[in-house]
Design an enzyme around this catalytic site. Sequence first.
Site, mmCIF file in Angstrom:
data_model
loop_
_atom_site.group_PDB
_atom_site.id
_atom_site.type_symbol
_atom_site.label_atom_id
_atom_site.label_comp_id
_atom_site.label_asym_id
_atom_site.label_seq_id
_atom_site.Cartn_x
_atom_site.Cartn_y
_atom_site.Cartn_z
ATOM 1 N N ASP A 1 -3.268 11.694 -2.205
ATOM 2 C CA ASP A 1 -3.417 13.152 -2.278
ATOM 3 C C ASP A 1 -3.873 13.530 -3.693
ATOM 4 O OD1 ASP A 1 -2.509 13.497 0.351
ATOM 5 O OD2 ASP A 1 -0.420 13.399 -0.305
ATOM 6 N N GLU B 1 0.870 -1.190 0.000
ATOM 7 C CA GLU B 1 0.000 0.000 0.000
ATOM 8 C C GLU B 1 0.897 1.228 0.000
ATOM 9 O OE1 GLU B 1 -3.709 2.159 2.331
ATOM 10 O OE2 GLU B 1 -2.251 1.036 3.498
ATOM 11 N N ASP C 1 9.220 7.705 0.324
ATOM 12 C CA ASP C 1 8.430 8.231 -0.794
ATOM 13 C C ASP C 1 8.591 7.283 -1.978
ATOM 14 O OD1 ASP C 1 7.744 9.684 -3.175
ATOM 15 O OD2 ASP C 1 7.871 11.533 -1.996
ATOM 16 N N TYR D 1 -9.578 7.767 5.839
ATOM 17 C CA TYR D 1 -10.246 8.683 4.909
ATOM 18 C C TYR D 1 -11.561 8.092 4.416
ATOM 19 C CZ TYR D 1 -6.732 12.355 4.501
ATOM 20 O OH TYR D 1 -5.906 13.416 4.759
ATOM 21 N N GLU D 2 -11.539 6.795 4.099
ATOM 22 C CA GLU D 2 -12.776 6.187 3.590
ATOM 23 C C GLU D 2 -13.874 6.255 4.652
ATOM 24 O OE1 GLU D 2 -12.377 2.488 1.505
ATOM 25 O OE2 GLU D 2 -14.536 2.344 1.184
ATOM 26 N N GLU E 1 4.720 4.969 3.778
ATOM 27 C CA GLU E 1 4.192 6.294 4.136
ATOM 28 C C GLU E 1 5.363 7.269 4.219
ATOM 29 O OE1 GLU E 1 1.200 7.945 4.566
ATOM 30 O OE2 GLU E 1 2.624 9.562 4.942
ATOM 31 N N ASP F 1 -12.251 9.582 -3.207
ATOM 32 C CA ASP F 1 -13.513 10.330 -3.195
ATOM 33 C C ASP F 1 -13.430 11.484 -4.197
ATOM 34 O OD1 ASP F 1 -11.478 11.668 -1.608
ATOM 35 O OD2 ASP F 1 -13.028 13.210 -1.409
HETATM 36 C C1 LIG Z 1 -4.764 11.751 1.760
HETATM 37 S S1 LIG Z 1 -3.771 10.730 2.731
HETATM 38 C C2 LIG Z 1 -4.671 9.196 2.782
HETATM 39 C C3 LIG Z 1 -4.167 8.269 3.822
HETATM 40 C C4 LIG Z 1 -4.780 6.849 3.831
HETATM 41 N N1 LIG Z 1 -4.444 6.125 2.639
HETATM 42 C C5 LIG Z 1 -6.269 6.890 4.001
HETATM 43 O O1 LIG Z 1 -6.982 6.562 3.049
HETATM 44 O O2 LIG Z 1 -6.724 7.232 5.096
HETATM 45 C C6 LIG Z 1 -2.438 10.346 1.632
HETATM 46 C C7 LIG Z 1 -1.208 9.808 2.323
HETATM 47 O O3 LIG Z 1 -0.257 9.419 1.354
HETATM 48 C C8 LIG Z 1 1.035 9.837 1.741
HETATM 49 N N2 LIG Z 1 1.820 9.990 0.497
HETATM 50 C C9 LIG Z 1 1.590 10.915 -0.461
HETATM 51 N N3 LIG Z 1 2.462 10.778 -1.464
HETATM 52 C C10 LIG Z 1 3.271 9.737 -1.137
HETATM 53 C C11 LIG Z 1 4.379 9.114 -1.778
HETATM 54 N N4 LIG Z 1 4.837 9.587 -2.935
HETATM 55 N N5 LIG Z 1 4.982 8.060 -1.176
HETATM 56 C C12 LIG Z 1 4.530 7.629 0.037
HETATM 57 N N6 LIG Z 1 3.480 8.183 0.698
HETATM 58 C C13 LIG Z 1 2.851 9.220 0.118
HETATM 59 C C14 LIG Z 1 0.798 11.150 2.495
HETATM 60 O O4 LIG Z 1 1.852 11.461 3.385
HETATM 61 C C15 LIG Z 1 -0.510 10.854 3.202
HETATM 62 O O5 LIG Z 1 -0.309 10.310 4.501
#
Ligand SMILES: C[S@@+](CC[C@H](N)C(=O)[O-])C[C@H]1O[C@@H](n2cnc3c(N)ncnc32)[C@H](O)[C@@H]1O
Length: 207
Positions: free
Chosen positions: A113, A39, A91, A187-188, A64, A149
């Site tokens: 995001d 994930e 990342d 988030y969901e 993450e 969403d």
């Molecule tokens: C909007 S949040 C959603 C979190 C979770 N998946 C949820 O549905 O509740 C997006 C997450 O992805 C992480 N993220 C964004 N770009 C990323 C990347 N390139 N590599 C790893 N994590 C990333 C952000 O730090 C953030 O915690």
Amino acid sequence: MRGRYKKWAEPFLKEHNDIVLQEWSLEDPYFQTDHLALEVGSGKGDFILGMAKKNPDTHFLAMERDVSVCGILAKKVVESNLENIRVIHGDIDALFESFEGFSFSVIYLNFSDPWPKKRHEKRRLTTKERLNHFGKLLTQGGYLKIKTDNDILYEFTLEQSPLEELTMIVNEKNYLFDETEDAMSEYEKNFRSLGKEIHRIIYQKRK
Ligand SMILES: C[S@@+](CC[C@H](N)C(=O)[O-])C[C@H]1O[C@@H](n2cnc3c(N)ncnc32)[C@H](O)[C@@H]1O
């Protein structure tokens, strides 16, 4: 997902290097399985914890990039005592190459995001280039499962075609949640409680 900076997170991640991987290789027995799931952007981990409980034979990897969020995720994994989750603080853009040779049976992108501004669209995790990268990391017949969403991210993702190795097999504008096979992320849960429509796209790697 960004919250307050948590000072304890970085030392916690270093301290738990049995769960939070600093390096990874195919020689590690954890990765020697036909059921490996990744994930990307796991947030605080509710999805991966839910899936790991439902699928004890699958080895999960949660990635993450935010250190504080990753700390919360790793803490939940440690406290869960589940043996089928490992965490990477990093990342995906910097790490794609480090997974060369790995074969995931499924990769999940949950509520990534959305980067809604046009000038930021290259940052979205579902650009054609990144989808093709994810395709390379999948086993033949493996799945890339995306939930969001966000209408802009959803439409943008649908436009990313043709893809080198992936075929879209599911496109649901209003995904109603499959309790037996799926789990909900933070988030969901939030979006569903607000009555928002959840979109789902599933790609399969061509055999
Ligand atoms: C909007 S949040 C959603 C979190 C979770 N998946 C949820 O549905 O509740 C997006 C997450 O992805 C992480 N993220 C964004 N770009 C990323 C990347 N390139 N590599 C790893 N994590 C990333 C952000 O730090 C953030 O915690």
